[in-house]
Each structure stands twice: as structure tokens, then as C-alpha cells.
Design an enzyme around this catalytic site. Sequence first.
Site, PDB file in Angstrom:
ATOM      1  N   VAL A  47      32.513  49.754   7.316  1.00 19.90           N
ATOM      2  CA  VAL A  47      31.611  50.363   8.389  1.00 19.90           C
ATOM      3  C   VAL A  47      30.404  49.684   8.747  1.00 19.90           C
ATOM      4  O   VAL A  47      29.551  49.838   9.987  1.00 19.90           O
ATOM      5  CB  VAL A  47      31.141  52.129   7.615  1.00 19.90           C
ATOM      6  CG1 VAL A  47      30.120  52.591   8.629  1.00 19.90           C
ATOM      7  CG2 VAL A  47      32.280  52.676   7.298  1.00 19.90           C
ATOM      8  N   CYS A  48      29.965  48.939   7.810  1.00 20.12           N
ATOM      9  CA  CYS A  48      28.596  48.066   8.117  1.00 20.12           C
ATOM     10  C   CYS A  48      29.055  46.992   9.142  1.00 20.12           C
ATOM     11  O   CYS A  48      28.082  46.875   9.949  1.00 20.12           O
ATOM     12  CB  CYS A  48      28.327  47.585   6.922  1.00 20.12           C
ATOM     13  SG  CYS A  48      27.452  48.605   5.427  1.00 20.12           S
ATOM     14  N   THR A  49      29.926  46.306   8.976  1.00 18.38           N
ATOM     15  CA  THR A  49      30.421  45.516  10.154  1.00 18.38           C
ATOM     16  C   THR A  49      30.571  46.149  11.507  1.00 18.38           C
ATOM     17  O   THR A  49      29.895  45.775  12.421  1.00 18.38           O
ATOM     18  CB  THR A  49      31.774  44.793   9.906  1.00 18.38           C
ATOM     19  OG1 THR A  49      31.551  44.102   8.358  1.00 18.38           O
ATOM     20  CG2 THR A  49      32.188  43.849  10.952  1.00 18.38           C
ATOM     21  N   MET A  52      26.881  47.167  12.662  1.00 18.15           N
ATOM     22  CA  MET A  52      26.080  45.902  13.121  1.00 18.15           C
ATOM     23  C   MET A  52      26.680  45.155  14.456  1.00 18.15           C
ATOM     24  O   MET A  52      25.868  44.998  15.436  1.00 18.15           O
ATOM     25  CB  MET A  52      25.981  44.815  12.130  1.00 18.15           C
ATOM     26  CG  MET A  52      25.279  45.146  10.815  1.00 18.15           C
ATOM     27  SD  MET A  52      23.453  45.431  11.229  1.00 18.15           S
ATOM     28  CE  MET A  52      23.259  47.209  10.980  1.00 18.15           C
TER      29      MET A  52
END
Length: 159
Positions: A47-49, A52
Site C-alpha cells: 500500500v505504501c508503494t 507514493m
Amino acid sequence: MVTTGDAAPDFTAPLANGDIEEFTLTDALETDAPIVLAFFPGAFTSVCTTEMCAFQDRLAAFNDLDATVYGISRDSPFTLNEFREQNDLEFGLLSDYNKEITDAYGISMDFADLGVYGVSKRSVFVIDADGEITYSWVSDDPGVEPDYDEVEAAVEELA
């Protein structure tokens, strides 16, 4: 926890921008405001990838509004530079390795079942040139992404 209308807590942190430089929020506000601070739990996670990369996909719109985007996590600046490179991110990532910024913004969370403590909740803050938080979004669910249109609209209101 800080919220809309509060003064943004000032901080100094390593900036991973392909190199590693010192970043101080109050200094950056003088030239780069408004600033979008996008906190995320950890580099190289799904999810972080995605988050960003979504900010990267919208970077031209933020640039058109004269806003500067920074991602921020507890990862080391070396890890963040590798994360930037692998995902072709053109904006800087700030390292909150010692958890001071996460604590100052009041957005710490734990993944106790994984033995991971004190990471940043997925959060977005828009900060104007006076250092005021004009938009805040904080999620207790690390799997939820911010409403990118809403963040962009919050920046547009400052233009």
C-alpha cells in the site's frame, strides 16, 4: 495529534533525494510552500508503494500549484533512496528514523502481531507558508489510501 488549524511541528530530518541532505521544515516553508507531507508506515510494502507512486503520478498537478510533496517514514535515508530509485519517485523522502516527527505529529501506530512498533500512521498534512496545517487526514487503517483528489483540492485552495 495535530490537525487542521494547528501550527505544524517543526523538525529537522535527513532528506533522501538521490543524495542525503538535511531538511528543516521551517526553512523549506520559506521557498517550497505549500508543502504536502505524506506519512507512510514503511517503504517496499504494497500500500505504501502504491501511495507514493500515486503521488508521483500527480506530481505535475502539485508542481503546477507550486506545492512541494515529501513522503516521510521511519525508514533509514539509505532505504528511502533505494525506494525512490526503484519506484522512479521524483520527490524527496524524509527519514524519521528516530520517530521524533511521528511523535510530534501524534500519529504513531503499532503492528504488535508483527512485533513492529512506532511506525507512522498513513497521514497527509498540507502546510501553508505560515506553517499552519490547512488540511489533515490520518487513517487508523494502514490499508486505506488518502483521497488524492481531496489533497489536491486542499492545495488548490491555497493558490
